[in-house]
Design a protein around this motif. Structure first.
Motif, PDB file in Angstrom:
ATOM      1  N   PRO A 247      -0.357 -14.480   1.144  1.00 27.76           N
ATOM      2  CA  PRO A 247       0.080 -13.931  -0.149  1.00 27.76           C
ATOM      3  C   PRO A 247      -1.075 -13.590  -1.079  1.00 27.76           C
ATOM      4  CG  PRO A 247       1.296 -15.927   0.412  1.00 27.76           C
ATOM      5  CD  PRO A 247       0.160 -15.837   1.363  1.00 27.76           C
ATOM      6  N   VAL A 248      -2.030 -14.519  -1.206  1.00 30.46           N
ATOM      7  CA  VAL A 248      -3.146 -14.275  -2.113  1.00 30.46           C
ATOM      8  C   VAL A 248      -3.969 -13.085  -1.643  1.00 30.46           C
ATOM      9  CG1 VAL A 248      -5.233 -15.279  -3.126  1.00 30.46           C
ATOM     10  CG2 VAL A 248      -3.211 -16.699  -2.789  1.00 30.46           C
ATOM     11  N   GLY A 249      -4.305 -13.043  -0.363  1.00 29.31           N
ATOM     12  CA  GLY A 249      -5.109 -11.946   0.159  1.00 29.31           C
ATOM     13  C   GLY A 249      -4.405 -10.613   0.059  1.00 29.31           C
ATOM     14  N   LEU A 250      -3.085 -10.596   0.340  1.00 28.71           N
ATOM     15  CA  LEU A 250      -2.344  -9.338   0.271  1.00 28.71           C
ATOM     16  C   LEU A 250      -2.238  -8.844  -1.171  1.00 28.71           C
ATOM     17  CD1 LEU A 250      -0.757  -7.172   1.741  1.00 28.71           C
ATOM     18  CD2 LEU A 250       1.278  -8.606   1.540  1.00 28.71           C
ATOM     19  N   PHE A 251      -1.982  -9.746  -2.120  1.00 28.52           N
ATOM     20  CA  PHE A 251      -1.897  -9.336  -3.525  1.00 28.52           C
ATOM     21  C   PHE A 251      -3.244  -8.830  -4.036  1.00 28.52           C
ATOM     22  CE2 PHE A 251       1.830 -12.460  -4.225  1.00 28.52           C
ATOM     23  CZ  PHE A 251       2.697 -11.536  -3.669  1.00 28.52           C
ATOM     24  N   ILE A 252      -4.328  -9.479  -3.591  1.00 34.84           N
ATOM     25  CA  ILE A 252      -5.660  -8.997  -3.965  1.00 34.84           C
ATOM     26  C   ILE A 252      -5.884  -7.590  -3.416  1.00 34.84           C
ATOM     27  CG2 ILE A 252      -8.132  -9.351  -3.593  1.00 34.84           C
ATOM     28  CD1 ILE A 252      -7.606 -12.352  -3.661  1.00 34.84           C
ATOM     29  N   ALA A 253      -5.485  -7.371  -2.164  1.00 26.57           N
ATOM     30  CA  ALA A 253      -5.672  -6.053  -1.552  1.00 26.57           C
ATOM     31  C   ALA A 253      -4.864  -4.993  -2.279  1.00 26.57           C
ATOM     32  CB  ALA A 253      -5.278  -6.109  -0.075  1.00 26.57           C
ATOM     33  N   ILE A 254      -3.619  -5.316  -2.634  1.00 30.88           N
ATOM     34  CA  ILE A 254      -2.782  -4.339  -3.358  1.00 30.88           C
ATOM     35  C   ILE A 254      -3.394  -4.015  -4.713  1.00 30.88           C
ATOM     36  CG2 ILE A 254      -0.532  -3.990  -4.430  1.00 30.88           C
ATOM     37  CD1 ILE A 254       0.672  -5.662  -2.160  1.00 30.88           C
ATOM     38  N   TYR A 255      -3.864  -5.035  -5.407  1.00 31.39           N
ATOM     39  CA  TYR A 255      -4.440  -4.790  -6.723  1.00 31.39           C
ATOM     40  C   TYR A 255      -5.698  -3.931  -6.620  1.00 31.39           C
ATOM     41  CZ  TYR A 255      -6.796  -5.590 -11.145  1.00 31.39           C
ATOM     42  OH  TYR A 255      -7.460  -5.405 -12.336  1.00 31.39           O
ATOM     43  N   LEU A 256      -6.583  -4.282  -5.678  1.00 29.67           N
ATOM     44  CA  LEU A 256      -7.835  -3.524  -5.560  1.00 29.67           C
ATOM     45  C   LEU A 256      -7.590  -2.098  -5.104  1.00 29.67           C
ATOM     46  CD1 LEU A 256     -10.212  -6.183  -3.916  1.00 29.67           C
ATOM     47  CD2 LEU A 256     -10.153  -5.449  -6.298  1.00 29.67           C
ATOM     48  N   GLU A 258      -4.689  -0.240  -5.432  1.00 35.36           N
ATOM     49  CA  GLU A 258      -3.757   0.582  -6.198  1.00 35.36           C
ATOM     50  C   GLU A 258      -3.942   0.494  -7.709  1.00 35.36           C
ATOM     51  OE1 GLU A 258      -1.769   2.698  -4.790  1.00 35.36           O
ATOM     52  OE2 GLU A 258      -2.237   2.062  -2.747  1.00 35.36           O
ATOM     53  N   TYR A 259      -4.422  -0.609  -8.218  1.00 33.64           N
ATOM     54  CA  TYR A 259      -4.442  -0.801  -9.666  1.00 33.64           C
ATOM     55  C   TYR A 259      -5.845  -0.888 -10.258  1.00 33.64           C
ATOM     56  CZ  TYR A 259       0.553  -1.827  -9.316  1.00 33.64           C
ATOM     57  OH  TYR A 259       1.898  -1.741  -9.085  1.00 33.64           O
ATOM     58  N   ALA A 260      -6.802  -1.451  -9.527  1.00 34.01           N
ATOM     59  CA  ALA A 260      -8.128  -1.692 -10.094  1.00 34.01           C
ATOM     60  C   ALA A 260      -8.874  -0.372 -10.283  1.00 34.01           C
ATOM     61  CB  ALA A 260      -8.932  -2.622  -9.185  1.00 34.01           C
ATOM     62  N   THR A 261      -9.670  -0.333 -11.343  1.00 28.55           N
ATOM     63  CA  THR A 261     -10.538   0.828 -11.570  1.00 28.55           C
ATOM     64  C   THR A 261     -11.693   0.794 -10.566  1.00 28.55           C
ATOM     65  OG1 THR A 261     -11.876  -0.392 -13.179  1.00 28.55           O
ATOM     66  CG2 THR A 261      -9.960   0.811 -14.021  1.00 28.55           C
ATOM     67  N   PRO A 262     -12.307   1.933 -10.282  1.00 33.80           N
ATOM     68  CA  PRO A 262     -13.434   1.930  -9.332  1.00 33.80           C
ATOM     69  C   PRO A 262     -14.559   0.987  -9.745  1.00 33.80           C
ATOM     70  CG  PRO A 262     -12.673   4.166  -9.720  1.00 33.80           C
ATOM     71  CD  PRO A 262     -11.931   3.298 -10.684  1.00 33.80           C
ATOM     72  N   ARG A 263     -14.827   0.894 -11.043  1.00 34.28           N
ATOM     73  CA  ARG A 263     -15.893   0.001 -11.500  1.00 34.28           C
ATOM     74  C   ARG A 263     -15.530  -1.459 -11.247  1.00 34.28           C
ATOM     75  NH1 ARG A 263     -18.415  -0.248 -17.663  1.00 34.28           N
ATOM     76  NH2 ARG A 263     -19.963  -1.897 -17.206  1.00 34.28           N
ATOM     77  N   LEU A 264     -14.291  -1.837 -11.566  1.00 35.38           N
ATOM     78  CA  LEU A 264     -13.860  -3.213 -11.324  1.00 35.38           C
ATOM     79  C   LEU A 264     -13.834  -3.528  -9.838  1.00 35.38           C
ATOM     80  CD1 LEU A 264     -12.750  -5.825 -12.597  1.00 35.38           C
ATOM     81  CD2 LEU A 264     -10.452  -4.858 -12.336  1.00 35.38           C
ATOM     82  N   ARG A 265     -13.357  -2.585  -9.033  1.00 34.86           N
ATOM     83  CA  ARG A 265     -13.297  -2.790  -7.582  1.00 34.86           C
ATOM     84  C   ARG A 265     -14.688  -2.961  -6.988  1.00 34.86           C
ATOM     85  NH1 ARG A 265     -10.192  -1.098  -2.998  1.00 34.86           N
ATOM     86  NH2 ARG A 265     -11.540  -0.361  -1.325  1.00 34.86           N
ATOM     87  N   TRP A 267     -17.243  -4.497  -8.008  1.00 30.90           N
ATOM     88  CA  TRP A 267     -17.839  -5.835  -8.051  1.00 30.90           C
ATOM     89  C   TRP A 267     -16.859  -6.951  -7.707  1.00 30.90           C
ATOM     90  CZ3 TRP A 267     -16.141  -9.696 -11.262  1.00 30.90           C
ATOM     91  CH2 TRP A 267     -15.378  -9.347 -12.372  1.00 30.90           C
ATOM     92  N   VAL A 268     -15.551  -6.707  -7.827  1.00 30.68           N
ATOM     93  CA  VAL A 268     -14.579  -7.742  -7.469  1.00 30.68           C
ATOM     94  C   VAL A 268     -14.526  -7.943  -5.955  1.00 30.68           C
ATOM     95  CG1 VAL A 268     -12.124  -8.298  -7.425  1.00 30.68           C
ATOM     96  CG2 VAL A 268     -13.175  -7.485  -9.530  1.00 30.68           C
ATOM     97  N   LYS A 269     -14.486  -6.841  -5.195  1.00 31.23           N
ATOM     98  CA  LYS A 269     -14.363  -6.972  -3.746  1.00 31.23           C
ATOM     99  C   LYS A 269     -15.571  -7.683  -3.124  1.00 31.23           C
ATOM    100  CE  LYS A 269     -13.183  -4.434   0.439  1.00 31.23           C
ATOM    101  NZ  LYS A 269     -12.820  -3.138   1.038  1.00 31.23           N
ATOM    102  N   PRO A 270     -16.818  -7.317  -3.459  1.00 34.32           N
ATOM    103  CA  PRO A 270     -17.952  -8.090  -2.902  1.00 34.32           C
ATOM    104  C   PRO A 270     -17.947  -9.543  -3.345  1.00 34.32           C
ATOM    105  CG  PRO A 270     -18.698  -5.978  -3.740  1.00 34.32           C
ATOM    106  CD  PRO A 270     -17.292  -6.131  -4.203  1.00 34.32           C
TER     107      PRO A 270
END
Length: 459
Positions: A247-256, A258-265, A267-270
Motif C-alpha cells: 500500500p505505501v509503495g503503491l500510493f507513493i508511486a501514484i503520487y509521484l 500523477e500528482y507531484a510536480t517535476p521539481r518535487l519528484r 528529489w522525493v524519488k531519490p
C-alpha cells in the motif's frame, strides 16, 4: 610485480590505440577524409588496442592460474617417499603453507625441518624466475599483437566488422558466465541436498511439521527435519512485509507519477530509494533495538503481549526496506501508460482520481503485479533482518506476535558452529537453500513474464 605488469599492459593498450588512430588518419590524408577508409579512425585504434590487450591478458590470466599448481607440484616432488607417506591431505596443505611462508620471508624458521628450508629456498627461486618470465612473456605478446594489428591497417581493412564481432563475442561470453554461475550454484546445492536425502526422506522433509534437528557424533540423522514450520515462518514474515510495502509503495508511486510536480519528484524519488541502499544489517539492528521494544511497549499499554523479536517486528521492518522496490517499479510502470488513455478519459468528463482508478491502474495492473512479485521474492530471501528480529522459534503457529523461525535463519544456524560438514545437520542447509532458490526463482519468472507481457502491450 603483478601491479607493474598491469600498469605496463594498460600503457601498451593506450599506446596501441593512439598508434592505430594515428595511422588511420595518416591514410585518410591531411584533410582527414574518412571516406577513404572503410571504418572510422576510432575503430582502427580500438582494434589495435584489442589485439594488444586480449592475448596478453589471457596469457596473464592463465599463467596466474597454473603457476601456483606447478609450484605446488614441484614442492611435493622434492619430498622423499618417507615424508609423503606420513602426510594426509590436510598435512600436505599445512606443509605447503609453511613452505610458502618461509619462502616469503615471514615464516618462522627456528623449528622448521632442514628439508622444509631447502624446499622453501627452491620455491622462492622458482617463484622469482616465474615472475620475471611472466612479465617478459606477457609484454612480448602485447608488443607482438600491437605490431601485428598496426601492420594490418589499410584503406580496405574492415576494422569496424572485427571490433563489433569481438564485442558481440565478449557479450556472449559474459552472458555465458552468468548462466554457468547460476548452473554451478544450483548443481552444488543439488548435489549436497541429495546427500542429505540419503539420511532423511524427502517426504519427511517436505511434509514434516516439526523442526528439531538432533546433533550426534555418529553422523546419523537424529531428531525431526520438517520444513513446514520454517516455510510458514518465511511466508508469514513475507506477508506482513508485503502488507506494509504494497500500500505505501503503491500510493507513493501514484503520487509521484500523477500528482507531484517535476521539481518535487526529482528529489522525493531519490530520497525514498535511499532506503534500498541501506545495508540489511542496519535494518536488523534497528528492528532489534528500536522497533521490537516499541511494539512490545505498545502492546503492554493495551494489554496485549507482543514479543520484541517476532514475525511482526521482522515483517514490519522488512516492509519498510522493500518500499523502494514497490514504489520505484510501480512508478516506472504507471508513467509508461500512454498519455492518450488519460486524455481520452479526461475528455469524456472523468475526474483525475477517476481516471487513475478506472483507466491508469487497470492498464498498469499487470506490471504492478510483477513489481509486487519481485518485491515478494526479495522479502522471502532476506536474511539479516529475520536473523536479528524474528527470533528463533520453529513452531507451526499463526500468531504474528510470537517469535518464528524462517528458512534463511535456519540456514545460518545450521552452517555455524563446529558441526561436521558431511553430517545431516549441516547438509540440511543445502536442502533448505535449494527449496528457497526454487521458490524465489518461480516468483521471479512469473513476475518477469507478467512485466514482459505488459511492456509488449504498449510498445
Amino acid at each position: 610485480m603483478n601491479l607493474l605488469l598491469i600498469g605496463v599492459l594498460l600503457a601498451l593498450i593506450a599506446i596501441g590505440y593512439q598508434l592505430g588512430l594515428r595511422k588511420s588518419r595518416s591514410i585518410a590524408g591531411q584533410g582527414n577524409n574518412s571516406a577513404l577508409l572503410h571504418s572510422r579512425p576510432g575503430y582502427y585504434g580500438t582494434l589495435v588496442a584489442l589485439w594488444c590487450g586480449i592475448p596478453s591478458c589471457l596469457i596473464f590470466l592463465l599463467w596466474s592460474i597454473f603457476e601456483p599448481m606447478i609450484l605446488s607440484h614441484m614442492v611435493f616432488n622434492q619430498l622423499s617417499a618417507d615424508v609423503l607417506s606420513h602426510l594426509d591431505p590436510a598435512g600436505k596443505s599445512v606443509l605447503l603453507d609453511r613452505v610458502k611462508a618461509i619462502a616469503s620471508g615471514f615464516g618462522i624458521t627456528d623449528h622448521a625441518q632442514p628439508y622444509e628450508l631447502a624446499i622453501a629456498k627452491q620455491y622462492a627461486e622458482a617463484l622469482s624466475i616465474g615472475k620475471y618470465a611472466q612479465f617478459t612473456f606477457v609484454v612480448c605478446i602485447a608488443l607482438a599483437g600491437l605490431a601485428f594489428a598496426n601492420r594490418k591497417i589499410n584503406k580496405k581493412f574492415r576494422a569496424r566488422n572485427y571490433v563489433e564481432r569481438i564485442i558481440s563475442v565478449s557479450l556472449a561470453l559474459c552472458s555465458g558466465v552468468a548462466i554457468l554461475t547460476t548452473i554451478g550454484i544450483v548443481m552444488s546445492m543439488l548435489s549436497e541436498a541429495l546427500r542429505f536425502f540419503h539420511f532423511v526422506s524427502p517426504a519427511q522433509f517436505f511434509l514434516g511439521h516439526e523442526w528439531n534437528p538432533g546433533f550426534s557424533t555418529t553422523g546419523n540423522a537424529e531428531g525431526s527435519y520438517g520444513l513446514l514450520p520454517l516455510l510458514w515462518g518465511t511466508i508469514l514474515v513475507s506477508i506482513i512485509a508485503l502488507l506494509v510495502a504494497i500500500p505505501v509503495g503503491l500510493f507513493i508511486a501514484i503520487y509521484l507519477a500523477e500528482y507531484a510536480t517535476p521539481r518535487l519528484r526529482s528529489w522525493v524519488k531519490p530520497t525514498i530509494e535511499i532506503l534500498a541502499g541501506i545495508p540489511t544489517i542496519v535494518y536488523g539492528v534497528f528492528a532489534l533495538m528500536v522497533v521490537g521494544p516499541f511494539f512490545k511497549m505498545l502492546g503492554d499499554s493495551v494489554g496485549l503481549h507482543i514479543n520484541a523479536t517476532s514475525a511482526l517486528t521482522a515483517g514490519f521492518v522488512m516492509g519498510v526496506m522493500i518500499i523502494p522496490f514497490v514504489s520505484s517499479l510501480s512508478d516506472d510502470i504507471i508513467t509508461q501508460v500512454p498519455r492518450t488513455l488519460r486524455d481520452g478519459s479526461l475528455g469524456l468528463g472523468a475526474t483525475k482520481s477517476e481516471t487513475i482508478r478506472q483507466v491508469v491502474l487497470p492498464a498498469a495492473l499487470p506490471g504492478i503485479i510483477g513489481a509486487f512479485l519481485l518485491a515478494a521474492s526479495r522479502a522471502i530471501g532476506e536474511t539479516m533482518i529475520v536473523v536479528l528480529a524474528a527470533g528463533n522459534s520453529p513452531l507451526l503457529q499463526i500468531n504474528p506476535l510470537e517469535a518464528v523461525s524462517t528458512v534463511t535463519v535456519t540456514i545460518v544456524n545450521q552452517l555455524t558452529g563446529d558441526t561436521d560438514f558431511a553430517s545431516p545437520q549441516a547438509l540440511v542447509a543445502f536442502a533448505l537453500g535449494l527449496t528457497l532458490f526454487v521458490i524465489t526463482l518461480g516468483l521471479n519468472i512469473v513476475a518477469l513474464y507478467i512485466v514482459r507481457k505488459y511492456r509488449e502491450q504498449y510498445e
